[in-house]
Design a protein around this motif. Structure first.
Motif, PDB file in Angstrom:
ATOM      1  N   MET A   1     -40.220  73.719  12.546  1.00  0.00           N
ATOM      2  CA  MET A   1     -38.920  74.340  12.807  1.00  0.00           C
ATOM      3  C   MET A   1     -38.074  73.459  13.722  1.00  0.00           C
ATOM      4  N   ILE A   2     -38.674  72.891  14.747  1.00  0.00           N
ATOM      5  CA  ILE A   2     -37.948  72.015  15.669  1.00  0.00           C
ATOM      6  C   ILE A   2     -37.446  70.770  14.941  1.00  0.00           C
ATOM      7  N   GLN A   3     -38.298  70.175  14.103  1.00  0.00           N
ATOM      8  CA  GLN A   3     -37.883  68.991  13.341  1.00  0.00           C
ATOM      9  C   GLN A   3     -36.733  69.310  12.387  1.00  0.00           C
ATOM     10  N   VAL A   4     -36.781  70.475  11.753  1.00  0.00           N
ATOM     11  CA  VAL A   4     -35.698  70.881  10.854  1.00  0.00           C
ATOM     12  C   VAL A   4     -34.401  71.060  11.642  1.00  0.00           C
TER      13      VAL A   4
ATOM     14  N   LEU B   1     -33.861  58.539  17.684  1.00  0.00           N
ATOM     15  CA  LEU B   1     -34.131  59.939  17.386  1.00  0.00           C
ATOM     16  C   LEU B   1     -35.533  60.160  16.836  1.00  0.00           C
ATOM     17  N   SER B   2     -36.057  59.193  16.092  1.00  0.00           N
ATOM     18  CA  SER B   2     -37.395  59.343  15.516  1.00  0.00           C
ATOM     19  C   SER B   2     -38.481  59.374  16.571  1.00  0.00           C
ATOM     20  N   ARG B   3     -38.183  58.959  17.770  1.00  0.00           N
ATOM     21  CA  ARG B   3     -39.172  58.949  18.860  1.00  0.00           C
ATOM     22  C   ARG B   3     -39.107  60.199  19.715  1.00  0.00           C
TER      23      ARG B   3
ATOM     24  N   GLY C   1     -23.603  66.266  12.607  1.00  0.00           N
ATOM     25  CA  GLY C   1     -22.877  65.545  13.643  1.00  0.00           C
ATOM     26  C   GLY C   1     -22.990  66.092  15.053  1.00  0.00           C
ATOM     27  N   VAL C   2     -23.785  67.121  15.246  1.00  0.00           N
ATOM     28  CA  VAL C   2     -23.969  67.650  16.602  1.00  0.00           C
ATOM     29  C   VAL C   2     -24.706  66.616  17.458  1.00  0.00           C
ATOM     30  N   LEU C   3     -25.748  66.022  16.885  1.00  0.00           N
ATOM     31  CA  LEU C   3     -26.485  64.950  17.555  1.00  0.00           C
ATOM     32  C   LEU C   3     -25.984  63.622  17.008  1.00  0.00           C
ATOM     33  N   GLN C   4     -25.547  62.751  17.884  1.00  0.00           N
ATOM     34  CA  GLN C   4     -25.092  61.435  17.457  1.00  0.00           C
ATOM     35  C   GLN C   4     -25.965  60.393  18.142  1.00  0.00           C
ATOM     36  N   VAL C   5     -27.167  60.258  17.601  1.00  0.00           N
ATOM     37  CA  VAL C   5     -28.178  59.361  18.146  1.00  0.00           C
ATOM     38  C   VAL C   5     -28.625  58.441  17.017  1.00  0.00           C
ATOM     39  N   ALA C   6     -28.817  57.178  17.319  1.00  0.00           N
ATOM     40  CA  ALA C   6     -29.285  56.244  16.301  1.00  0.00           C
ATOM     41  C   ALA C   6     -30.660  56.674  15.794  1.00  0.00           C
ATOM     42  N   PRO C   7     -30.888  56.615  14.479  1.00  0.00           N
ATOM     43  CA  PRO C   7     -32.172  57.051  13.911  1.00  0.00           C
ATOM     44  C   PRO C   7     -33.415  56.450  14.560  1.00  0.00           C
ATOM     45  N   PRO C   8     -33.419  55.161  14.927  1.00  0.00           N
ATOM     46  CA  PRO C   8     -34.645  54.657  15.553  1.00  0.00           C
ATOM     47  C   PRO C   8     -34.983  55.352  16.872  1.00  0.00           C
TER      48      PRO C   8
END
Length: 79
Positions: A55-58, A76-78, A67-74
């Motif tokens: 649920m958290i990952q979704v 955010l994946s951490r 667009g609520v979170l604007q973080v680079a994927p590398p």
């Protein structure tokens, strides 16, 4: 959700049935979410911690997409 996730993890490894763990603001979750968690635990025999982590990952993925979170994927994946 993280408080509930940690409490559920502790419940999985507790020594006896008497131990209980408090979590922060379960009342902040809507009834449908609470029913889903209960259904996954008791009817489908899913591990509640895994359901909560999903649920958290979704939520993170959805909020990245809109667009609520604007973080680079590398980065955010951490998280």
């Amino acid at each position: 959700l993280m408080s509930l996730c940690h409490g559920s993890a502790l419940e999985e490894i507790k020594d006896n049935a008497v131990d209980t763990f408090e979590v922060l603001d379960v009342a902040g979750l809507d009834q449908q979410t609470l029913m889903h968690l209960d259904h996954c635990k008791h009817c489908l025999d899913f591990n509640r911690v895994e359901v909560l982590l999903h649920m958290i990952q979704v939520l993170i993925t959805h909020n990245l997409d809109i667009g609520v979170l604007q973080v680079a994927p590398p980065i955010l994946s951490r998280v």
